[in-house]
Enzyme design. Sequence first.
Site, short mmCIF file in Angstrom:
data_model
loop_
_atom_site.label_atom_id
_atom_site.label_comp_id
_atom_site.label_asym_id
_atom_site.label_seq_id
_atom_site.Cartn_x
_atom_site.Cartn_y
_atom_site.Cartn_z
N GLY A 143 0.80 -1.21 0.00
CA GLY A 143 0.00 0.00 0.00
C GLY A 143 0.84 1.26 0.00
N CYS A 144 0.50 2.20 0.88
CA CYS A 144 1.16 3.50 0.91
C CYS A 144 2.64 3.42 1.25
CB CYS A 144 0.45 4.42 1.91
SG CYS A 144 -1.23 4.88 1.43
N ALA A 145 3.09 2.34 1.84
CA ALA A 145 4.52 2.17 2.15
C ALA A 145 5.31 1.62 0.98
CB ALA A 145 4.69 1.25 3.36
N GLY A 146 4.62 1.22 -0.09
CA GLY A 146 5.27 0.46 -1.15
C GLY A 146 6.33 1.20 -1.92
N LEU A 345 4.29 5.11 5.49
CA LEU A 345 3.61 4.16 6.37
C LEU A 345 2.53 3.45 5.58
CD1 LEU A 345 3.18 6.61 9.37
CD2 LEU A 345 5.05 5.00 9.00
#
Length: 359
Positions: A143-146, A345
Amino acid sequence: MPKIVSVSICKPLHEVKQEQATELTRALFREKFDNIERLLKVFSNGDIETRNVCMPIEWFERDHDFEERNNLYIHHAVDYSVKAIKKCLEDTTLLDKTVHPSEIDAIFFISSTGISTPSIDARIMNLLPFRDDTKRIPIWGLGCAGGAAGISRAYEYCLAFPEQNVLVVSVELCSLTFQKDDYSKSNLVGVSLFSDGVACALITGDQSHIQSNKPVPKILATTSKLMPNSEDVMGWDVKNNGLYVVFSKNIPTIITKWLGPFVHEFVSKHDLSTEDIEHFVAHPGGKKVLESYEESLGFDRTKTDISRSILRENGNMSSPTILYVLQRFMDSNPKAGDYGLMAALGPGFCGELLLLKWE
């Protein structure tokens, strides 16, 4: 240390003003929420003005099954990835000369908004002249950490193979996961926030022949962290009709309590403090997330200005968003010797940090 020598972005075709997204949501959900006007304030309060999506806004007014959504994901992910890769390899504002795809040794493909086997990177290789022995490393579910995690994994690859060159391609088509029959508040927040985006970064090892013509960020170190038993903070519920967003209202509070110690421990291991960080390359998960970054790290708003601008202009594109932020920093011509910190994160609940130094 490996360095990031080029970053490109590719915006999907259809721009959506936040007012348009608000009106669509009102039309679809007004009969399901008694307090719809109060709930719709999340659109105006989120500090987002425009977003880009891969389908025209009228598409979202109709029902679409998972098969249709995923076929669109594959088509657009391949198309936009090819465009982003070309831009990244041909950008001589940072590169001393263009790079041919045959000079790339590995591709890390990052995504969480669709599925494909063979993976998207294989489909890309059939359209661009990469070598047939190019390593392919698809990473799904961060997700957003990718985006930050992809850069971290590319850094580790280049440490092991210092003569090699790695692409990180990050594609998220969040809009294709929109569920018009999901009347949860998480979905409403998701609709107000998420969008589509594509980005590509080129990372080179110490012994690579590829050179930059101005200071670029070297990666000094990376770290990852998982919060145990936090699967319900963010992610997807996979149902018959596709992916349904999981988005906890406690995310800003969690960040405020959790991020500070994580960052301070990381930078202190390298004899630095947050006061030494000139450039805070932060994934803008949302307006409240940026405020939580500032509170937990003691940063003033000037440290998050670029992240805030990317959010305002693009919304939260999940994994590519931090690469949009990084590109904006690289375009601002940081001085040699400046330190930077990348932070993102994502689901898990997890965090990824990278310590940068422009050289």
